[in-house]
Design an enzyme around this catalytic site. Structure first.
Site, PDB file in Angstrom:
ATOM      1  N   ASP A 170       0.382  -1.256   0.279  1.00  0.00           N
ATOM      2  CA  ASP A 170       0.492  -2.560   0.956  1.00  0.00           C
ATOM      3  C   ASP A 170       1.539  -2.506   2.057  1.00  0.00           C
ATOM      4  OD1 ASP A 170      -1.482  -3.758  -0.442  1.00  0.00           O
ATOM      5  OD2 ASP A 170      -0.251  -5.318  -1.349  1.00  0.00           O
ATOM      6  N   ASP A 185       0.400   1.009  -5.439  1.00  0.00           N
ATOM      7  CA  ASP A 185       0.113  -0.400  -5.190  1.00  0.00           C
ATOM      8  C   ASP A 185       1.091  -0.931  -4.132  1.00  0.00           C
ATOM      9  OD1 ASP A 185      -0.824  -2.943  -5.433  1.00  0.00           O
ATOM     10  OD2 ASP A 185      -0.165  -3.272  -7.487  1.00  0.00           O
ATOM     11  N   ASP A 212      11.136   5.772  -3.801  1.00  0.00           N
ATOM     12  CA  ASP A 212      11.989   4.799  -3.089  1.00  0.00           C
ATOM     13  C   ASP A 212      12.329   5.326  -1.696  1.00  0.00           C
ATOM     14  OD1 ASP A 212      13.399   6.786  -4.444  1.00  0.00           O
ATOM     15  OD2 ASP A 212      15.173   5.550  -4.768  1.00  0.00           O
ATOM     16  N   LYS A 225       9.093   9.295  -9.213  1.00  0.00           N
ATOM     17  CA  LYS A 225      10.522   9.117  -9.459  1.00  0.00           C
ATOM     18  C   LYS A 225      10.935  10.139 -10.522  1.00  0.00           C
ATOM     19  CE  LYS A 225      13.006   5.927  -8.592  1.00  0.00           C
ATOM     20  NZ  LYS A 225      14.214   5.964  -7.718  1.00  0.00           N
ATOM     21  N   TYR A 271      -0.137   0.203 -15.504  1.00  0.00           N
ATOM     22  CA  TYR A 271      -1.005  -0.972 -15.612  1.00  0.00           C
ATOM     23  C   TYR A 271      -1.949  -0.882 -16.815  1.00  0.00           C
ATOM     24  CZ  TYR A 271       0.509  -2.200 -10.867  1.00  0.00           C
ATOM     25  OH  TYR A 271       1.258  -2.537  -9.759  1.00  0.00           O
TER      26      TYR A 271
END
Ligand code: NAD
Length: 369
Positions: free
Chosen positions: A254, A250, A226, A193, A142
């Site tokens: 959630d 992020d 993942d 990852k 970001y």
């Protein structure tokens, strides 16, 4: 010794309504337990824009830097949608996070037994769930450069964002996660990852380094993000503390939040480096926004904001017993079937307003003495 200082920024929409209940609870701890704070209040978001023409005045920023902890309600609302991006209410919140350098975002996913039916997962998978996601908040994709939308050689366009992490950015958030694990069930799972991203390889190596050199007593595991997403919905109780980068955090936080039901129940903390007095820079806030659709109607659930204050008690002021007392009071009230509108399920319950929920929690606190 001086009382610890608490800066309250109630903000917009339902922010002032839910914060009013927190202020009653702060008062209760002062009156009944002798736990007192130097509380001051200031403006943020649209409320600050209305007075100062900016969503966070410099003087407010300076007070936040000085405070032992900042407690924020919510910012934003349709009235401010037309404003230039640079003065939108959300910019006030982003400025606080950036200038206080709050790099560790703590998002607990805790399922109160009385609300287990609210989860989209089966009750036995979520009942009693208590995990903590630590998301790196100030770096990663970001913020990384280069970024932007550029013309491509073939006349089309290319969009670029850069995932970038330094050793120290990874180590400091890893330390936050290990410290938390020591106060909980002593387990950290780090997610990245590393199979496809060099920044993921560095993340894994640096988290392992912090573990081996500073926290060998904490159990550490690594997982591809993942797979982490799958495991969160398959068997979330396998986790204690999860630490991950800004982007994966992020998404995963959630996802974990929804394991537990209503938005009106979710607290958060954002922590930075320790100050001279040893306390971390800290901002506590509910996950929800300003909920303009119910603002001013007495319908807002104040529990997310109240549990954010409980996090402040625990993580800024080392008052774990007081935090647990407050969390138990919330649990008792929910078990008794007291419900704001957002918590009203098919099994019914006693409907209450925002202040009615505050009354019930204060009564449960009284009963706990
Ligand atoms: P929201 O979280 O404000 O509301 C989403 C839905 O959840 C609404 O239906 C609302 O009524 C309900 N809800 C939220 N909190 C609740 C509570 N405590 N009790 C009962 N119901 C609750 O998100 P939104 O509608 O997408 O955004 C509204 C405004 O809030 C926008 O201006 C947005 O930018 C802002 N926002 C601010 C923050 C923040 O301050 N941290 C976070 C998210 C959104």
């Amino acid at each position: 010794m001086a009382n610890p200082s608490l800066l309250i920024l109630a903000g917009d929409g339902i922010g002032p309504e839910v914060m009013a209940e927190v202020k009653r609870i702060i008062g209760w701890f002062g009156d009944k337990c002798g736990v007192t704070f130097d509380v001051s209040e200031d403006l943020v978001g649209g409320a600050a824009y209305d007075v100062h023409g900016v969503p966070l005045a410099d003087a407010t920023m300076a007070r936040a830097q000085e405070a032992d902890a900042v407690l924020l309600g919510a910012v934003g609302g349709p009235k401010y949608d037309v404003l230039d991006f640079s003065v939108k209410p959300e910019r006030g919140l982003l400025r606080l996070r950036k200038e206080m350098d709050l790099y560790a975002n703590l998002r607990p996913a805790q399922c109160f037994d009385a609300l287990a039916d609210f989860s989209s997962l089966k009750k036995e998978i979520v009942a009693g769930l208590d995990i903590m996601i630590v998301r790196e908040l100030t770096s990663g994709v970001y913020f990384g450069e280069p970024r932007g939308i550029f013309p491509a050689e073939d006349g089309t366009r290319v969009g670029i964002n850069t995932q970038r992490y330094t050793t120290e950015e990874i180590r400091r958030v890893a330390r936050s996660a290990f410290e938390l694990a020591r106060r909980r069930n002593n387990k950290v799972c780090s997610m990245e990852k590393a199979n496809v991203m060099e920044s993921g390889i560095l993340w894994r190596e640096e988290v392992q380094w912090v573990h081996d050199n500073e926290y060998p007593d904490v159990e550490l595991s690594h997982m591809y993000a993942d797979n982490g997403a799958m495991q969160l919905v398959r068997w979330p109780k396998q986790f204690d503390v999860i630490v991950t980068d800004n982007l994966f955090g992020d998404v995963l936080s959630d996802c974990a939040a929804m394991l537990t039901g209503s938005l009106g129940m979710l607290p958060s903390a954002s922590l930075g480096a320790p100050m001279a007095n040893g306390r971390p820079k800290a901002l506590y806030e509910p996950v929800h926004g300003s909920a303009p659709d119910i603002a001013g109607l007495g319908k807002a659930n104040p529990i997310a904001c109240i549990l954010s204050f409980a996090m402040a008690l625990r993580y800024s002021f080392d008052m774990g017993d007081e935090a647990a007392r407050l969390e138990r009071a919330v649990e008792t009230v929910l078990a008794d079937g007291v419900r704001t509108a957002d918590l009203m399920g098919p099994e019914g319950g006693t409907p209450v307003s925002t202040s009615g929920m505050g009354d019930a929690i204060l009564a449960a606190l009284d009963a706990s003495l």
